[in-house]
Design a protein around this motif. Structure first.
Motif, PDB file in Angstrom:
ATOM      1  N   MET B   1       0.853  -1.207   0.000  1.00 31.28           N
ATOM      2  CA  MET B   1       0.000   0.000   0.000  1.00 31.28           C
ATOM      3  C   MET B   1       0.878   1.242   0.000  1.00 31.28           C
ATOM      4  SD  MET B   1      -3.091   0.835   2.566  1.00 31.28           S
ATOM      5  CE  MET B   1      -4.237  -0.382   1.982  1.00 31.28           C
ATOM      6  N   SER B   2       0.531   2.155  -0.876  1.00 33.53           N
ATOM      7  CA  SER B   2       1.387   3.337  -1.024  1.00 33.53           C
ATOM      8  C   SER B   2       1.199   4.287   0.168  1.00 33.53           C
ATOM      9  CB  SER B   2       1.026   4.074  -2.319  1.00 33.53           C
ATOM     10  OG  SER B   2      -0.279   4.597  -2.207  1.00 33.53           O
ATOM     11  N   PRO B   3       2.243   5.068   0.492  1.00 33.43           N
ATOM     12  CA  PRO B   3       2.127   6.024   1.601  1.00 33.43           C
ATOM     13  C   PRO B   3       0.959   6.980   1.408  1.00 33.43           C
ATOM     14  CG  PRO B   3       4.381   5.916   0.806  1.00 33.43           C
ATOM     15  CD  PRO B   3       3.560   5.091  -0.117  1.00 33.43           C
ATOM     16  N   ARG B   4       0.706   7.329   0.157  1.00 31.33           N
ATOM     17  CA  ARG B   4      -0.382   8.267  -0.101  1.00 31.33           C
ATOM     18  C   ARG B   4      -1.723   7.688   0.329  1.00 31.33           C
ATOM     19  NH1 ARG B   4      -1.345  10.140  -6.015  1.00 31.33           N
ATOM     20  NH2 ARG B   4      -3.573  10.215  -5.564  1.00 31.33           N
ATOM     21  N   MET B   5      -1.878   6.385   0.045  1.00 30.32           N
ATOM     22  CA  MET B   5      -3.146   5.751   0.427  1.00 30.32           C
ATOM     23  C   MET B   5      -3.278   5.655   1.931  1.00 30.32           C
ATOM     24  SD  MET B   5      -3.829   2.729  -2.217  1.00 30.32           S
ATOM     25  CE  MET B   5      -5.231   2.212  -1.241  1.00 30.32           C
ATOM     26  N   ILE B   6      -2.147   5.358   2.604  1.00 32.35           N
ATOM     27  CA  ILE B   6      -2.203   5.264   4.064  1.00 32.35           C
ATOM     28  C   ILE B   6      -2.609   6.609   4.645  1.00 32.35           C
ATOM     29  CG2 ILE B   6      -0.800   4.875   6.126  1.00 32.35           C
ATOM     30  CD1 ILE B   6       0.791   2.841   4.504  1.00 32.35           C
ATOM     31  N   ILE B   7      -2.029   7.688   4.088  1.00 34.60           N
ATOM     32  CA  ILE B   7      -2.369   9.017   4.580  1.00 34.60           C
ATOM     33  C   ILE B   7      -3.846   9.310   4.335  1.00 34.60           C
ATOM     34  CG2 ILE B   7      -2.020  11.484   4.143  1.00 34.60           C
ATOM     35  CD1 ILE B   7       0.982  10.750   3.676  1.00 34.60           C
ATOM     36  N   ARG B   8      -4.345   8.886   3.173  1.00 35.00           N
ATOM     37  CA  ARG B   8      -5.765   9.117   2.868  1.00 35.00           C
ATOM     38  C   ARG B   8      -6.659   8.387   3.859  1.00 35.00           C
ATOM     39  NH1 ARG B   8      -6.508   8.048  -3.215  1.00 35.00           N
ATOM     40  NH2 ARG B   8      -7.647   6.239  -2.499  1.00 35.00           N
ATOM     41  N   ARG B   9      -6.287   7.111   4.144  1.00 31.10           N
ATOM     42  CA  ARG B   9      -7.070   6.338   5.112  1.00 31.10           C
ATOM     43  C   ARG B   9      -7.046   6.991   6.484  1.00 31.10           C
ATOM     44  NH1 ARG B   9      -7.651   1.192   2.406  1.00 31.10           N
ATOM     45  NH2 ARG B   9      -8.684   2.115   0.624  1.00 31.10           N
ATOM     46  N   LEU B  10      -5.846   7.460   6.886  1.00 28.57           N
ATOM     47  CA  LEU B  10      -5.715   8.103   8.189  1.00 28.57           C
ATOM     48  C   LEU B  10      -6.595   9.347   8.257  1.00 28.57           C
ATOM     49  CD1 LEU B  10      -1.917   7.875   9.064  1.00 28.57           C
ATOM     50  CD2 LEU B  10      -3.832   7.022  10.416  1.00 28.57           C
ATOM     51  N   GLY B  11      -6.586  10.134   7.174  1.00 31.71           N
ATOM     52  CA  GLY B  11      -7.410  11.329   7.118  1.00 31.71           C
ATOM     53  C   GLY B  11      -8.873  10.979   7.289  1.00 31.71           C
ATOM     54  N   GLY B  12      -9.300   9.920   6.604  1.00 34.60           N
ATOM     55  CA  GLY B  12     -10.687   9.472   6.719  1.00 34.60           C
ATOM     56  C   GLY B  12     -11.022   9.087   8.145  1.00 34.60           C
ATOM     57  N   SER B  13     -10.096   8.390   8.796  1.00 31.71           N
ATOM     58  CA  SER B  13     -10.326   7.966  10.172  1.00 31.71           C
ATOM     59  C   SER B  13     -10.488   9.173  11.088  1.00 31.71           C
ATOM     60  CB  SER B  13      -9.155   7.121  10.668  1.00 31.71           C
ATOM     61  OG  SER B  13      -8.983   6.023   9.822  1.00 31.71           O
ATOM     62  N   ILE B 297      -9.438  -0.350  14.650  1.00 31.50           N
ATOM     63  CA  ILE B 297      -9.585  -1.711  14.120  1.00 31.50           C
ATOM     64  C   ILE B 297      -9.852  -1.661  12.619  1.00 31.50           C
ATOM     65  CG2 ILE B 297     -11.059  -3.764  14.124  1.00 31.50           C
ATOM     66  CD1 ILE B 297     -11.425  -3.265  17.149  1.00 31.50           C
ATOM     67  N   ASN B 298     -10.736  -0.742  12.230  1.00 32.07           N
ATOM     68  CA  ASN B 298     -11.039  -0.614  10.804  1.00 32.07           C
ATOM     69  C   ASN B 298      -9.810  -0.222  10.002  1.00 32.07           C
ATOM     70  OD1 ASN B 298     -13.752  -1.292  10.376  1.00 32.07           O
ATOM     71  ND2 ASN B 298     -14.368   0.530  11.497  1.00 32.07           N
ATOM     72  N   LEU B 299      -9.016   0.660  10.592  1.00 33.75           N
ATOM     73  CA  LEU B 299      -7.796   1.091   9.921  1.00 33.75           C
ATOM     74  C   LEU B 299      -6.857  -0.101   9.736  1.00 33.75           C
ATOM     75  CD1 LEU B 299      -6.586   3.792   8.946  1.00 33.75           C
ATOM     76  CD2 LEU B 299      -5.328   3.878  11.085  1.00 33.75           C
ATOM     77  N   ILE B 300      -6.747  -0.898  10.802  1.00 35.28           N
ATOM     78  CA  ILE B 300      -5.868  -2.075  10.724  1.00 35.28           C
ATOM     79  C   ILE B 300      -6.389  -3.038   9.656  1.00 35.28           C
ATOM     80  CG2 ILE B 300      -5.072  -4.117  11.978  1.00 35.28           C
ATOM     81  CD1 ILE B 300      -5.065  -2.337  14.503  1.00 35.28           C
ATOM     82  N   VAL B 301      -7.717  -3.232   9.634  1.00 32.38           N
ATOM     83  CA  VAL B 301      -8.312  -4.124   8.625  1.00 32.38           C
ATOM     84  C   VAL B 301      -8.001  -3.614   7.221  1.00 32.38           C
ATOM     85  CG1 VAL B 301     -10.487  -4.884   7.626  1.00 32.38           C
ATOM     86  CG2 VAL B 301     -10.138  -5.043  10.082  1.00 32.38           C
ATOM     87  N   ASP B 302      -8.147  -2.296   7.035  1.00 28.92           N
ATOM     88  CA  ASP B 302      -7.856  -1.712   5.716  1.00 28.92           C
ATOM     89  C   ASP B 302      -6.411  -1.952   5.309  1.00 28.92           C
ATOM     90  OD1 ASP B 302     -10.335  -0.856   5.244  1.00 28.92           O
ATOM     91  OD2 ASP B 302      -9.965   1.284   5.583  1.00 28.92           O
ATOM     92  N   LEU B 303      -5.516  -1.730   6.267  1.00 29.97           N
ATOM     93  CA  LEU B 303      -4.098  -1.926   5.958  1.00 29.97           C
ATOM     94  C   LEU B 303      -3.818  -3.400   5.667  1.00 29.97           C
ATOM     95  CD1 LEU B 303      -2.439   0.460   8.566  1.00 29.97           C
ATOM     96  CD2 LEU B 303      -2.898   0.879   6.159  1.00 29.97           C
ATOM     97  N   ALA B 304      -4.489  -4.275   6.426  1.00 23.96           N
ATOM     98  CA  ALA B 304      -4.289  -5.712   6.222  1.00 23.96           C
ATOM     99  C   ALA B 304      -4.756  -6.111   4.823  1.00 23.96           C
ATOM    100  CB  ALA B 304      -5.051  -6.504   7.273  1.00 23.96           C
ATOM    101  N   TYR B 305      -5.871  -5.519   4.378  1.00 26.04           N
ATOM    102  CA  TYR B 305      -6.351  -5.767   3.014  1.00 26.04           C
ATOM    103  C   TYR B 305      -5.253  -5.515   2.002  1.00 26.04           C
ATOM    104  CZ  TYR B 305     -11.396  -6.129   3.546  1.00 26.04           C
ATOM    105  OH  TYR B 305     -12.639  -6.543   3.821  1.00 26.04           O
ATOM    106  N   GLY B 306      -4.625  -4.345   2.160  1.00 26.52           N
ATOM    107  CA  GLY B 306      -3.599  -3.940   1.212  1.00 26.52           C
ATOM    108  C   GLY B 306      -2.461  -4.945   1.193  1.00 26.52           C
ATOM    109  N   TRP B 307      -2.193  -5.501   2.388  1.00 25.60           N
ATOM    110  CA  TRP B 307      -1.090  -6.444   2.481  1.00 25.60           C
ATOM    111  C   TRP B 307      -1.467  -7.780   1.840  1.00 25.60           C
ATOM    112  CZ3 TRP B 307      -0.462 -10.850   5.840  1.00 25.60           C
ATOM    113  CH2 TRP B 307       0.816 -11.391   5.768  1.00 25.60           C
ATOM    114  N   ILE B 308      -2.725  -8.206   2.080  1.00 26.31           N
ATOM    115  CA  ILE B 308      -3.151  -9.520   1.586  1.00 26.31           C
ATOM    116  C   ILE B 308      -3.513  -9.467   0.106  1.00 26.31           C
ATOM    117  CG2 ILE B 308      -4.886 -11.335   1.788  1.00 26.31           C
ATOM    118  CD1 ILE B 308      -5.245 -10.436   4.690  1.00 26.31           C
ATOM    119  N   ASN B 309      -4.245  -8.422  -0.262  1.00 28.69           N
ATOM    120  CA  ASN B 309      -4.817  -8.374  -1.607  1.00 28.69           C
ATOM    121  C   ASN B 309      -4.142  -7.301  -2.453  1.00 28.69           C
ATOM    122  OD1 ASN B 309      -6.348  -8.368  -3.858  1.00 28.69           O
ATOM    123  ND2 ASN B 309      -8.294  -7.997  -2.836  1.00 28.69           N
TER     124      ASN B 309
END
Lengths: 348, 315
Positions: B1-13, B297-309
């Motif tokens: 998962m790209s840093p940009r996406m992580i930042i976007r997810r964090l912003g959403g959270s 938890i949702n953030l972790i799940v999202d990050l895990a998605y990126g790692w798995i899929n």
């Protein structure tokens, strides 16, 4: 041996030698299906070293099932109930699981119809190709990946080193099929089974993939079992043809025999359903009706309800597979009895 | 998962958390009854109530109240408990470890038991293993956790005095003692989730087994452990992680009941008492903490998605 129907010798058989693959009386059924006729019944054909055999017919004729059964890859719902599949003298239907595993991906490679769903979406293409070498040759991942890069280049994917780390969804359908082929030839097989390898692709890509398969065949002296419904591909690529209809072999012949002298009404109907180039605005013939589904096969000749040459009294009875010459067989009794003479699609 | 996406997810959270803070604040405004009256007690004079109201800032406009409260939240100040007058943050910090530990351990129990049982069942469809797992899973989902907790206590603490029946001790008092206090509540809480996960995992594995890429892998000579490890587990994990995320949130709610059975004074009892006492700063603190945990938890799940899929990584 040079591929192509133009290069055949008189008998259609290469001189001497046991066939590489010999399918004998293969019958596939649903479990507990003693009553209904088999999905695939009494299928027999040989593939000699370096030769390409086409399995043709409409969808639902059992050609894909037949190709899957060779490596024991049938879906769980169906199973082989009779017959043998001899590869290099070993019956793949009765050998141990370990023996079968060694054959799969080793001396026999397989390519499937839809590259997108046939590649693991969570694994890089490099790892999927390397997997074959790791499994069969016990190579370390780094070594196998290096070899995978060479294979990618061999199948015509540029910047192979970079592409190794790509995932299937990052590639086009044609690229994906090249990856499938690279994995299938990773251990230099003697036989390649290709189940409609070009059906899911664009027409221009189809030609490229066939060209690649032709090159590989020549370079690796590959024998090929090609499942297809495209007669153009058959004429272009194959030496022998097995025409399947509703689980039976309707006709088995060298390619020239099919085009010049078809010996089964289904074969000739297939030929006349192909649009003729250079003859614009002619009416395209279609075969009326559709392939009966398993369990609804007619008791007699399975093609009889759709056959324009059928004679009720005769064709309502089961037809025997009859040899017309060394290499030409038909399941039509009327043709075998000399009662019916069919026209070929190609003349002169 | 790209840093940009992580930042976007964090912003959403962060946005979600801000919205939750507004809702939490308004929640108290909507509760019937005047907190000032509650604090002042039944025999207070009108003047006394008015004084308390001014003290708490309840007489100011709502927007100003929210601004003051939110500034406090950002500085880690959630006000004071109305019943004990201690700071909300330190009260929660005291109760949180027991609850978080039990919830985490329950999740661990659920993942270990649920996923392994589900994989075993999915790989051996129709076998006795599969049938046993399916039956036990149905049973596990049907059993309420408080009943399971009582059964476990009676079996492993009363009939056979192997484990303590109640209470919680900090891990600093010894790993063995700590673990002995955690095992039963975590199991009671986690088994239902394990059952849910087992059923889901079974379904996912069964589905993946029918996929063409598994057939391809077999056609390449893969089988047994290799096939499971390289192809089946990773592909099955994608939907299972979703369920895991949902279940983690549920566990955090379910822990309240388990705490009650085991007499553990964690966040659960704190939350119940706060509601009963209309101790609204405590309620706000609890709700905010819950929201932070669920969002995490949702953030972790999202990050895990990126790692798995890998498809998510480029999406």
């Amino acid at each position: 041996m040079t591929p192509g129907p133009g290069q055949q010798n008189g008998t259609g058989q290469p001189s001497g030698g046991e066939p590489l693959l010999s399918v004998r009386g293969l019958t596939i059924d649903l479990p507990g299906g003693a009553v209904q006729p088999g999905l695939v019944e009494d299928v027999t054909f040989d593939v000699h070293r370096g030769r390409a055999v086409a399995l043709i017919g409409e969808s639902g004729c059992g050609k894909s099932l037949t190709s899957m059964a060779i490596l024991g890859l049938l879906p769980a719902a169906v199973r082989v109930v009779a017959g043998s599949v001899l590869f290099d003298g070993v019956d793949l239907l009765t050998c141990t699981r370990r023996q079968l595993r060694r054959v799969r991906g080793g001396p026999v490679g397989m390519v499937f119809q839809e590259p997108m769903s046939s590649l693991d979406p969570t694994m890089t293409v490099g790892d999927q190709i390397a997997e074959v070498r790791r499994l069969h040759l016990g190579e370390r991942r780094s070594v196998a990946l290096k070899r995978a890069g060479e294979l990618l280049e061999r199948v015509g994917i540029p910047k192979a080193d970079k592409r190794l780390r790509s995932y299937p969804h990052e590639m086009s359908g044609g690229m994906q099929q090249r990856v499938m082929i690279a994995a299938a030839i990773a251990c230099e097989p003697k036989l390649l089974i290709a189940d409609e390898p070009t059906t899911a692709l664009d027409v221009t890509i189809q030609a490229e993939i066939l060209e690649l398969l032709r090159d590989l065949r020549r370079d690796l002296d590959l024998a090929v079992v090609l499942v297809t419904h495209d007669l153009g591909v058959v004429a272009d690529f194959c030496d022998d043809v097995v025409v399947m209809y509703a689980g039976h072999i309707a006709e088995r012949t060298p390619v020239d025999g099919l085009f010049y002298e078809p010996k089964h009404p289904y074969s000739s109907a297939l030929l006349s359903a192909v649009p003729q180039s250079g003859r614009a605005r002619t009416n395209l013939t279609v075969i009326k009706g559709r392939v009966p589904s398993a369990g609804h096969f007619p008791a007699g000749c399975r093609f009889e309800p759709r056959c324009e040459h059928s004679v009720d009294s005769f064709c309502g009875r089961p037809q025997a597979d009859t040899a017309l010459s060394d290499d030409h067989r038909t399941r039509c009794g009327r043709v075998a009895g000399g009662e019916l003479i069919l026209k070929g699609a190609v003349r002169g | 998962m790209s840093p940009r996406m992580i930042i976007r997810r964090l912003g959403g959270s962060l946005l979600v958390l801000w919205l939750v803070s507004i809702l939490t604040f308004l929640l108290v405004q909507l509760i019937p009854g005047d907190p000032a009256e509650v604090i002042a007690g039944e025999n207070a004079t009108v003047a006394e109530v008015a004084r308390i109201r001014t003290e708490l800032g309840l007489d100011k406009p709502v927007l100003e109240q929210y601004f003051n409260w939110f500034t406090g939240v950002l500085h880690g100040d959630l006000g004071h408990s109305l019943s004990t007058n201690r700071s909300v943050v330190s009260t929660i910090a005291e109760a949180a470890p027991a609850t978080l530990v039990i919830t985490t351990m329950a999740l661990l129990v659920a993942v270990v038991i649920g996923v392994s049982a589900g994989v075993a069942a999915g790989l051996t469809q129709g076998s006795w293993v599969d049938r046993a797992v399916s039956t036990l899973a149905t049973l596990g989902i049907a059993m309420p956790s408080f009943w399971l907790a009582m059964v476990l206590v009676s079996l492993f603490a009363l009939t056979n005095p192997w484990l303590p029946a109640t209470g919680y001790v900090d891990i600093r008092e010894g790993f063995g003692v700590w673990l002995s206090h955690v095992v039963l509540p975590a199991t009671a809480l986690g088994l239902a989730t394990a059952a849910e996960l087992a059923r889901h995992t079974r379904g996912c594995v069964a589905d993946v087994l029918t996929r063409p890429y598994v057939r391809t892998a077999r056609a390449r000579g893969a089988s047994g452990a290799w096939l499971v490890r390289k192809h089946i587990l990773r592909n099955s994990a994608i939907p299972v992680v979703t369920v895991l995320g949902l279940q983690a949130g549920r566990l955090f709610g379910g822990v309240i009941v388990v705490e009650a059975v085991f007499g553990i004074s964690g966040l659960g009892s704190l939350a119940i008492n706060s509601v009963l006492q209309r101790n609204y700063p405590m309620i706000q603190g609890y709700v905010l903490l819950s929201a932070v945990i669920v969002v995490l938890i949702n953030l972790i799940v999202d990050l895990a998605y990126g790692w798995i899929n890998p498809k998510v990584r480029t999406a």
